[in-house]
Design an enzyme around this catalytic site. Structure first.
Site, PDB file in Angstrom:
ATOM      1  N   TYR A  68       0.834  -1.211   0.000  1.00 26.18           N
ATOM      2  CA  TYR A  68       0.000   0.000   0.000  1.00 26.18           C
ATOM      3  C   TYR A  68       0.869   1.262   0.000  1.00 26.18           C
ATOM      4  CZ  TYR A  68      -3.941   2.970   1.584  1.00 26.18           C
ATOM      5  OH  TYR A  68      -4.918   3.934   1.704  1.00 26.18           O
ATOM      6  N   GLY A 100      -4.879  11.320   6.139  1.00 23.16           N
ATOM      7  CA  GLY A 100      -4.405  10.530   7.271  1.00 23.16           C
ATOM      8  C   GLY A 100      -5.432   9.444   7.561  1.00 23.16           C
TER       9      GLY A 100
HETATM   10  N1  CAA Z   1       6.101  -0.622  14.580  1.00 18.29           N
HETATM   11  C1  CAA Z   1       6.927  -1.558  15.077  1.00 18.29           C
HETATM   12  N2  CAA Z   1       6.519  -2.798  15.398  1.00 18.29           N
HETATM   13  C2  CAA Z   1       5.235  -3.089  15.202  1.00 18.29           C
HETATM   14  C3  CAA Z   1       4.322  -2.161  14.681  1.00 18.29           C
HETATM   15  C4  CAA Z   1       4.800  -0.885  14.384  1.00 18.29           C
HETATM   16  N3  CAA Z   1       3.995   0.069  13.897  1.00 18.29           N
HETATM   17  N4  CAA Z   1       3.102  -2.761  14.590  1.00 18.29           N
HETATM   18  C5  CAA Z   1       3.254  -4.016  15.028  1.00 18.29           C
HETATM   19  N5  CAA Z   1       4.539  -4.225  15.410  1.00 18.29           N
HETATM   20  C6  CAA Z   1       5.132  -5.420  15.936  1.00 18.29           C
HETATM   21  C7  CAA Z   1       4.302  -5.980  17.077  1.00 18.29           C
HETATM   22  O1  CAA Z   1       4.647  -5.301  18.277  1.00 18.29           O
HETATM   23  C8  CAA Z   1       4.741  -7.432  17.071  1.00 18.29           C
HETATM   24  O2  CAA Z   1       6.017  -7.558  17.674  1.00 18.29           O
HETATM   25  P1  CAA Z   1       6.323  -8.758  18.682  1.00 18.29           P
HETATM   26  O3  CAA Z   1       6.010 -10.011  17.898  1.00 18.29           O
HETATM   27  O4  CAA Z   1       7.765  -8.571  19.002  1.00 18.29           O
HETATM   28  O5  CAA Z   1       5.399  -8.517  19.835  1.00 18.29           O
HETATM   29  C9  CAA Z   1       4.958  -7.719  15.597  1.00 18.29           C
HETATM   30  O6  CAA Z   1       5.094  -6.441  14.966  1.00 18.29           O
HETATM   31  C10 CAA Z   1       3.796  -8.449  14.969  1.00 18.29           C
HETATM   32  O7  CAA Z   1       2.647  -7.643  15.126  1.00 18.29           O
HETATM   33  P2  CAA Z   1       1.209  -8.255  14.970  1.00 18.29           P
HETATM   34  O8  CAA Z   1       0.993  -9.308  15.977  1.00 18.29           O
HETATM   35  O9  CAA Z   1       0.235  -7.130  14.914  1.00 18.29           O
HETATM   36  O10 CAA Z   1       1.384  -8.995  13.566  1.00 18.29           O
HETATM   37  P3  CAA Z   1       0.274  -9.403  12.539  1.00 18.29           P
HETATM   38  O11 CAA Z   1       0.967 -10.131  11.466  1.00 18.29           O
HETATM   39  O12 CAA Z   1      -0.855 -10.067  13.221  1.00 18.29           O
HETATM   40  O13 CAA Z   1      -0.261  -8.005  11.999  1.00 18.29           O
HETATM   41  C11 CAA Z   1      -0.240  -5.989  10.815  1.00 18.29           C
HETATM   42  C12 CAA Z   1       0.609  -7.110  11.420  1.00 18.29           C
HETATM   43  C13 CAA Z   1      -1.145  -6.545   9.724  1.00 18.29           C
HETATM   44  C14 CAA Z   1       0.728  -5.030  10.186  1.00 18.29           C
HETATM   45  C15 CAA Z   1      -1.087  -5.318  11.897  1.00 18.29           C
HETATM   46  O14 CAA Z   1      -0.227  -4.847  12.912  1.00 18.29           O
HETATM   47  C16 CAA Z   1      -1.860  -4.125  11.331  1.00 18.29           C
HETATM   48  O15 CAA Z   1      -2.936  -4.280  10.797  1.00 18.29           O
HETATM   49  N6  CAA Z   1      -1.319  -2.925  11.459  1.00 18.29           N
HETATM   50  C17 CAA Z   1      -1.976  -1.713  10.967  1.00 18.29           C
HETATM   51  C18 CAA Z   1      -1.538  -1.387   9.580  1.00 18.29           C
HETATM   52  C19 CAA Z   1      -2.179  -0.095   9.169  1.00 18.29           C
HETATM   53  O16 CAA Z   1      -2.024   0.946   9.802  1.00 18.29           O
HETATM   54  N7  CAA Z   1      -2.930  -0.110   8.073  1.00 18.29           N
HETATM   55  C20 CAA Z   1      -3.604   1.083   7.643  1.00 18.29           C
HETATM   56  C21 CAA Z   1      -4.922   0.661   7.070  1.00 18.29           C
HETATM   57  S1  CAA Z   1      -5.947   2.080   6.756  1.00 18.29           S
HETATM   58  C22 CAA Z   1      -5.231   2.785   5.461  1.00 18.29           C
HETATM   59  O17 CAA Z   1      -4.315   2.305   4.854  1.00 18.29           O
HETATM   60  C23 CAA Z   1      -5.819   4.101   5.040  1.00 18.29           C
HETATM   61  C24 CAA Z   1      -4.799   5.143   4.968  1.00 18.29           C
HETATM   62  O18 CAA Z   1      -4.417   5.551   3.847  1.00 18.29           O
HETATM   63  C25 CAA Z   1      -4.267   5.754   6.177  1.00 18.29           C
END
Ligand code: CAA
Length: 240
Positions: free
Chosen positions: A147, A178
């Site tokens: 993305y 945002g």
């Molecule tokens: N920075 C650093 N580390 C992070 C992090 C971040 N932002 N987010 C998650 N982590 C870490 C977690 O702490 C975890 O670490 P540990 O295993 O050491 O505890 C590790 O990453 C795995 O995290 P998850 O358990 O959450 O992993 P997952 O595979 O289940 O999910 C993900 C990962 C899909 C990225 C999920 O965290 C997520 O959905 N994040 C949000 C992504 C996001 O913001 N998308 C925006 C959608 S809306 C949009 O896109 C519109 C727009 O234009 C703004």
């Protein structure tokens, strides 16, 4: 002056708000949508705005869809490339398909729509293209290499096409929203979203209408000297 405007992904979320706003500005608005037939019917019933179905990531379907709109409503002078999907996941879990679909639809959609409509705008000497980018294309986002790459690509695409359109009266701009209160953002896991909102200086999610207001300006006669720019509407989350 009323013009014909197409808003891709126009029946839901930010696109729906943009359609309603452009309609209030006096334009003949056409919403494009890809899949949710039921929502599209409800949208048209509530607004009177016709909804045309095609996949903006499909080049031939987009050319055909825009030709249908022009045959029904006249030349298209305003295009808002809003259609977009997420397939979030960290790189080690992301499939090639998740990568490719996001690039095909989010970035490829802008190219396909421009191929269908930019030549006509150029010939007529007036046009407005607004591409919806994202804060995550400017700043990156954990779990979104697909993305972020597509949205960042949209910002580059915008600046390049703006240079081509400038002497023909066609402006090309981007808006980088945002986190806006839509279904897409609601799909982010709640604890993750809470942490994101905590980092927004304004202290809340944005509203779709707040993006639509930006589109209204960029597509207006008054927006004629603004081209190749990115309008960031993000509550101060990323100051760029
Ligand atoms: N920075 C650093 N580390 C992070 C992090 C971040 N932002 N987010 C998650 N982590 C870490 C977690 O702490 C975890 O670490 P540990 O295993 O050491 O505890 C590790 O990453 C795995 O995290 P998850 O358990 O959450 O992993 P997952 O595979 O289940 O999910 C993900 C990962 C899909 C990225 C999920 O965290 C997520 O959905 N994040 C949000 C992504 C996001 O913001 N998308 C925006 C959608 S809306 C949009 O896109 C519109 C727009 O234009 C703004």
């Amino acid at each position: 002056m009323g013009r014909v405007a197409i808003v891709t992904g126009g029946t839901r979320g930010i696109g729906e708000a943009i359609c309603k706003r452009l309609q209030r500005q006096g334009h003949t608005v056409i919403a494009n949508y890809a899949g949710n037939e039921e929502k599209a019917r409800a949208f048209t019933g509530a607004t009177g705005i016709p909804a045309y179905r095609w996949d903006v990531g499909d080049h031939a379907a987009t050319l055909e869809g825009c030709a249908r709109v022009e045959a029904d409503h006249g030349p298209v002078d305003i295009v808002v490339n809003n259609a977009g999907i997420t397939r979030d996941g960290t790189l080690h879990k992301m499939s090639f398909e998740d990568w490719n679909e996001v690039l095909r639809i989010n970035l490829g959609g802008c190219f396909n729509m421009a191929k269908a409509t930019f030549p006509g705008m150029r010939e007529r000497g007036w046009g407005r293209i607004v591409n919806i980018g994202s804060i995550n294309g400017q700043a990156g986002q954990y779990g979104q290499v697909n993305y972020a790459a597509a949205k960042s690509g949209i910002h580059g695409f915008t600046k390049a096409l703006a240079q081509e359109g400038a002497k023909f009266g066609v402006t090309v701009n981007a808006i980088a929203p945002g986190y806006i209160d839509t279904d897409m953002v609601a799909a982010v896991p709640a604890p993750v979203l809470e942490k994101i909102v905590a980092k927004i200086p304004v202290g809340r999610l944005g509203m779709a209408e707040e993006i639509a207001r930006g589109v209204a300006f960029l597509t207006s006669e008054n927006g004629g000297f603004m081209t190749g720019s990115t309008m960031s509407i993000n509550g101060g989350q990323h100051m760029y």
